[in-house]
Design an enzyme around this catalytic site. Sequence first.
Site, mmCIF file in Angstrom:
data_model
loop_
_atom_site.group_PDB
_atom_site.id
_atom_site.type_symbol
_atom_site.label_atom_id
_atom_site.label_comp_id
_atom_site.label_asym_id
_atom_site.label_seq_id
_atom_site.Cartn_x
_atom_site.Cartn_y
_atom_site.Cartn_z
ATOM 1 N N GLU A 86 -6.472 -6.786 5.660
ATOM 2 C CA GLU A 86 -5.939 -7.735 4.675
ATOM 3 C C GLU A 86 -6.067 -9.179 5.150
ATOM 4 O O GLU A 86 -5.392 -10.070 4.642
ATOM 5 C CB GLU A 86 -4.469 -7.410 4.372
ATOM 6 C CG GLU A 86 -3.505 -7.650 5.510
ATOM 7 C CD GLU A 86 -3.329 -6.451 6.431
ATOM 8 O OE1 GLU A 86 -2.274 -6.362 7.075
ATOM 9 O OE2 GLU A 86 -4.243 -5.608 6.510
ATOM 10 N N ASN B 28 0.825 -1.215 0.000
ATOM 11 C CA ASN B 28 0.000 0.000 0.000
ATOM 12 C C ASN B 28 0.858 1.263 0.000
ATOM 13 O O ASN B 28 0.590 2.217 -0.736
ATOM 14 C CB ASN B 28 -0.914 0.006 1.227
ATOM 15 C CG ASN B 28 -2.332 -0.424 0.897
ATOM 16 O OD1 ASN B 28 -2.718 -0.486 -0.266
ATOM 17 N ND2 ASN B 28 -3.104 -0.725 1.915
#
Length: 227
Positions: free
Chosen positions: A134, A99
């Site tokens: 996640e 990310n």
Amino acid sequence: LRQYRLTEENRQLINTLSSKNQALVEMNRELEAKIHERTHELAEANSRLAQLAVTDGLTGLYNHRHLHERLALEVERSARNGLPLSLLMIDVDHFKHYNDHHGHPAGDDVLRTVARLLTEGRRANDMVARYGGEEFSVILVDTAKFTAAKLAERIRERVATHPFAFGGRQPSGHLSISVGVASFPDDAAEPEGLLKAADGALYAAKHAGRDCVVLAPSAQSDAPTTG
């Protein structure tokens, strides 16, 4: 003559009433059709709302809340029927790194792709959910621990070999997942205990170097860790 007029008047009145009655019948039929249509629309809207309540908006998988509800039902069913049940806890390795370097839209694409890979080849009664962030979970019904470990290894390999965008820039050289496996009744007799056991196995997988499958501690003395 008067009697004829009365009869004629009655006939006209009857015709008028008959026409009005027919009009009322038609109006009632149209009203019933509209009510049926609105009822159908309302049922569809309620169904969509119910689906939204148990679905993760990003991945389309079931959400954390529904996972807990379904796991409780499956543990109860397994206990009643004397059948095994396994739970996989899955975490995308180094997701923050991904990310931070490639942006949240790219990270969202990864999560959607992982969700799709987790559902490929899934049996009809099994359930895949996004646990949060996640992390993902898979309920494997009627599945013993070491069979679940084999399935988990196939999932791990499927993700590891998928050509994710920027996957080669991850610390391990590819995008990967870590998986913890726990089973009922071997590792826990109730849903929360099963979640805790699978989460503990996932924690061990992360500390074992990631990109691997680890079984909950209660069975590790009987069989080697997969991965």
